[in-house]
Design a protein around this motif. Structure first.
Motif, short mmCIF file in Angstrom:
data_model
loop_
_atom_site.label_atom_id
_atom_site.label_comp_id
_atom_site.label_asym_id
_atom_site.label_seq_id
_atom_site.Cartn_x
_atom_site.Cartn_y
_atom_site.Cartn_z
N UNK A 1 2.91 -0.42 5.33
CA UNK A 1 2.29 0.54 4.43
C UNK A 1 1.91 1.81 5.17
N UNK B 1 10.35 4.25 -5.09
CA UNK B 1 9.89 3.93 -3.75
C UNK B 1 8.74 2.93 -3.80
N UNK B 2 7.86 3.10 -4.81
CA UNK B 2 6.73 2.17 -4.94
C UNK B 2 7.25 0.75 -5.19
N UNK C 1 8.58 -0.65 -1.92
CA UNK C 1 7.50 -1.07 -1.01
C UNK C 1 6.90 -2.39 -1.46
N UNK C 2 6.66 -2.50 -2.76
CA UNK C 2 6.06 -3.74 -3.27
C UNK C 2 6.97 -4.93 -2.99
N UNK D 1 6.87 -5.80 0.78
CA UNK D 1 5.60 -6.42 1.17
C UNK D 1 5.50 -7.83 0.60
N UNK D 2 5.93 -8.01 -0.65
CA UNK D 2 5.85 -9.34 -1.26
C UNK D 2 6.77 -10.33 -0.56
#
Lengths: 276, 237, 260
Positions: A215, A248-249, A252-253, A256-257
């Protein structure tokens, strides 16, 4: 049990009570409904603005951005891990000065924003380009990726050193004493007895640190590196289309998940002998 | 050296007053975010430990999203997205007015939701550390749910959550630096402007670095006082 | 809570406007967005005030339109979204009128037009401004600008680096991270005249490409606000005619920046 099942045909069970609409159920359903609405709105927005043109034109950019993010994070995590070992040992050292020095390092890098560190290294050191050139280091600092890498490495080394030092301290003293009673050398004890136990304690904080780095890495976009965030900014600047950021969000999610689940699996696997 | 002191002087020539105002913005943003984030985090924690599955689900979605997104991304989404969304919504329901989510409010919202999603985890583990017997004891002496919560559980909860929360405060203080990218004149933005105008990048970014460090040290001192205060009420063993 | 309070406030404000309608019409309130990092057009002083050609022009236009103007600074890459989001009503920040931007915002007529140029360190081996001259070099430009569009389209054999503000590429050409920078010739000249720009020289001007550079710098407003656009256009014509434009122009330049 057996008697019960024999009687079961005879006994008419009362039907289960209907679940009552308690206050918390109302609140919960409302909250879930809000999420569903947001999710639906989100999907609707992305679907309605979906165009093959966008995907074709900018898809490769997101992909290359993702690769930059992952490679930057992985390499600085690895370099930080190496650097964190001497710092952690310094933190645990009985020598007051060494201990204070390591503490100061950790405190400094944990106490200031990563963004400030990145700026200080990229623009701050850029001011001394002539001096750096004369000692042959400019080739490294000239590149924005390298500057981001250096800042992240120094930063994560501080965090990892703190994790490592905490984990080593968490191993009971008796483990050291037992090993020395057996006549094992200190280094051997450290490597074969202390570290395996410490690393299990450190597993969870390490996982968190990796996620924090992924992040945190979004900020290199500000110093001309095209990571995932940087590409999103670029696409946004071309199209002024908000979906540039939303995609992009989503990426990223997802990253990370995935990481969180993989890490949870690793943790469960490595600690299965501890489950009673 | 005198030169550098001149750069930091207050008044029209130096950047001291701008940077000082940046410190005020950073500190007030962090302070404004704290209660918002704490209260939100507490309720999310309540939801996540509730017996009601839908509440748990809603709470978990919340933390998954805001702990998974980069803080910078959350900030951008709120700063630009919420503004556009709100405007569309207001036009849709027929109110033609410029309600503005300024950068301070956007920063507060973004940092607050991130803070609360982490704080909810801290509260949750604190909740779990309080044995059921405490609730049962409360009910046994005839206290209502609310009273048990307020008089029995909360005091212990706060003490248990304090170390985790103070850590989050330090994280929050650092995360405020991100608002410099949405044109809020915090420490980093003000020093950044000074660095670009005067070309003394190392000096001014170094100043920012030291200011953040000082804020962290100051917070550390306050936190350790609060912790000592909290320990006083701990039962003697 | 907050929002309902705001709506109440807005309603009260609307009522006040309705009651004092005549007065409000005399003094139109306008928020002007600008960047504050693009000297000599718009930049921030150490005391926090805005100065520059854009700022002076904006003030003259506001005076002409009898508007009460307030300046808001906004980072360049978020300036169009911020306009759309209603954070301000017009952008006066040397924004070139381009097709791409016109999909999102409306523009007034141009208020100036100057050509782009390429600058490099004095000891550079870059001889011209063509693609071949810059092959293999690092070129710095401000992102989301016509200059970055041009650089990315033209210098495909170079490493084009995009910076959030002009100040940042200036830091990086001084340190040698980039070999050349592209920007408006006025911006570059203004910078070269300072101590900081002493490192560099102008290699040459770039012939504007209409598809990329557009007809010049205009004032951006939200789509559909035709009345405001016409007011701005009339005000631009008026200050051109009454000598106010020339007065501001001569304060900054020794030629007519309006172009032909």
């Amino acid at each position: 049990m057996t008697e019960m099942s024999v009687d079961q045909t005879a006994v008419e069970r009362p039907p289960a009570l209907p679940r009552r609409w308690t206050a918390s159920r109302i609140w919960g359903s409302a909250a879930v409904a809000v999420w569903v609405l947001i999710g639906a709105g989100f999907v609707w927005y992305l679907a309605s603005s979906w165009s093959l043109d966008f995907v074709e034109k900018y898809g490769p950019r997101y992909w290359s951005g993702l690769k930059v993010t992952v490679s930057l994070v992985l390499s600085s995590l690895a370099a930080g891990a190496v650097l964190s070992i001497p710092i952690a040992l310094g933190r645990l050292s009985k020598n007051r000065y060494v201990g204070a020095l390591a503490h100061a390092y950790i405190y400094t890098f944990r106490g200031t924003p990563l963004l400030a560190q990145v700026f200080l290294i990229y623009y701050g050191l850029g001011q001394f380009s002539n001096e750096l050139r004369s000692i042959g280091l400019w080739g490294f600092f000239r590149d924005a990726w390298n500057c981001g890498f250096l800042a992240f490495t120094l930063n994560t080394a501080a965090y990892q050193a703190e994790i490592l030092a905490g984990a080593i301290k968490s191993v009971p003293k008796g483990q050291w004493e037992g090993a020395s009673a057996l006549g094992l050398p200190r280094l051997f004890t450290f490597r074969k007895i202390i570290m395996p136990q410490a690393l299990i304690v450190a597993l969870r904080p390490y996982g968190n640190e990796i996620i924090l780095m992924i992040k945190g890495s979004a900020i290199v976009a500000i110093i001309t590196v095209y990571d995932l965030m940087g590409q999103a900014r670029w696409v946004f600047s071309k199209t002024f289309d908000f979906q540039a950021y939303l995609w992009a969000a989503v990426f990223y999610l997802i990253v990370v998940e995935i990481l969180r689940n993989v890490w949870a699996w690793i943790e469960a696997r490595l600690t299965r002998h501890l489950i009673r | 050296m005198e030169n550098f002191l001149g750069l930091l002087s207050f008044g029209a020539e130096g950047w001291g007053d701008e940077i000082a105002s940046g410190v005020v913005v950073t500190v007030s943003l962090a302070l404004a975010t704290l209660p918002f984030g704490l209260i939100l985090g507490f309720f999310v924690a309540l939801a996540k430990q509730s017996e009601e599955p839908s509440l748990r689900l809603a709470g978990n979605i919340y933390t998954t999203i805001f702990r998974g997104l980069p803080e910078l991304m959350t900030l951008f989404l709120i700063y630009f997205g919420a503004q556009i969304g709100l405007r569309q919504f207001l036009i849709f329901i027929g109110i033609e007015t410029a309600i503005e989510i300024n950068s301070f409010l956007a920063g507060m919202l973004a940092l607050g939701v991130v803070f609360s999603s982490y704080a909810s985890e801290v509260f949750l583990s604190a909740f779990r550390a309080i044995p059921r017997g405490q609730y049962e004891g409360g009910y046994a002496v005839g206290l209502t749910y609310g009273l048990t919560m307020r008089k029995v559980v909360m005091p212990q909860l706060i003490r248990l959550a304090l170390p985790g929360l103070s850590n989050l405060w330090l994280v929050l203080l650092k995360d405020t630096a991100l608002v410099s990218t949405i044109a809020l004149s915090d420490i980093l933005r003000q020093t950044g402007i000074a660095a670009r105008v005067t070309k003394q990048a190392f000096f001014f970014y170094g100043t920012a670095f030291i200011l953040y460090l000082l804020l962290a040290i100051l917070s550390g001192m306050v936190i350790s006082r609060i912790e000592r205060f909290g320990q006083k009420s701990e039962p003697a063993r | 809570m907050r929002i309902s309070k705001r709506i109440a406030l807005a309603a009260a404000a609307a009522l006040a406007v309705a009651m004092g309608g005549a007065q409000a019409q005399d003094m139109m309130k306008l928020k002007i967005g600008t960047e504050g990092a693009y000297p000599p057009f718009n930049s921030l002083e150490a005391d926090g005030s805005l100065v520059g050609f854009d700022i002076d022009i904006a003030k003259a236009l506001c005076e002409e339109m009898k508007a009460d103007c307030e300046f808001v600074t906004q980072d360049w890459d978020g300036i169009i979204p911020a306009l759309q989001a209603g954070k301000f009503d017009a952008i006066i920040a040397s924004m070139s009128i381009t097709e791409e931007r016109m999909e999102k915002v409306d523009f007034t007529n141009k208020y100036y037009n100057t050509p782009p140029a390429l600058a490099a360190p004095k000891d550079t081996d870059i001889a011209g401004v063509t693609k071949e001259d810059l092959a293999g070099k690092a070129v710095g430009v401000q992102g989301s600008t016509t200059h970055s569009n041009y650089a990315e389209a033209t210098y495909s054999d170079s490493d084009v680096k995009l910076y959030p503000t002009a100040d940042e590429y200036k830091l990086d050409i001084n340190s040698g991270r980039v070999d050349a920078v592209v920007d408006d010739v006025i911006v570059l000249q203004d910078w070269l005249a300072t101590d900081d720009g002493a490192c560099c020289k102008i290699v040459g001007t770039i012939t504007p490409v209409v598809e990329i550079h557009g007809p010049g710098a205009g004032i951006a407003i939200r789509k559909g606000e035709d009345e405001l656009r016409e007011k701005f256009n009339a005000a631009i014509d008026a200050i051109r005619a009454n000598g106010k434009y020339k007065e501001i122009n001569d304060k900054y330049f020794d030629f007519d920046a309006y172009g032909s």
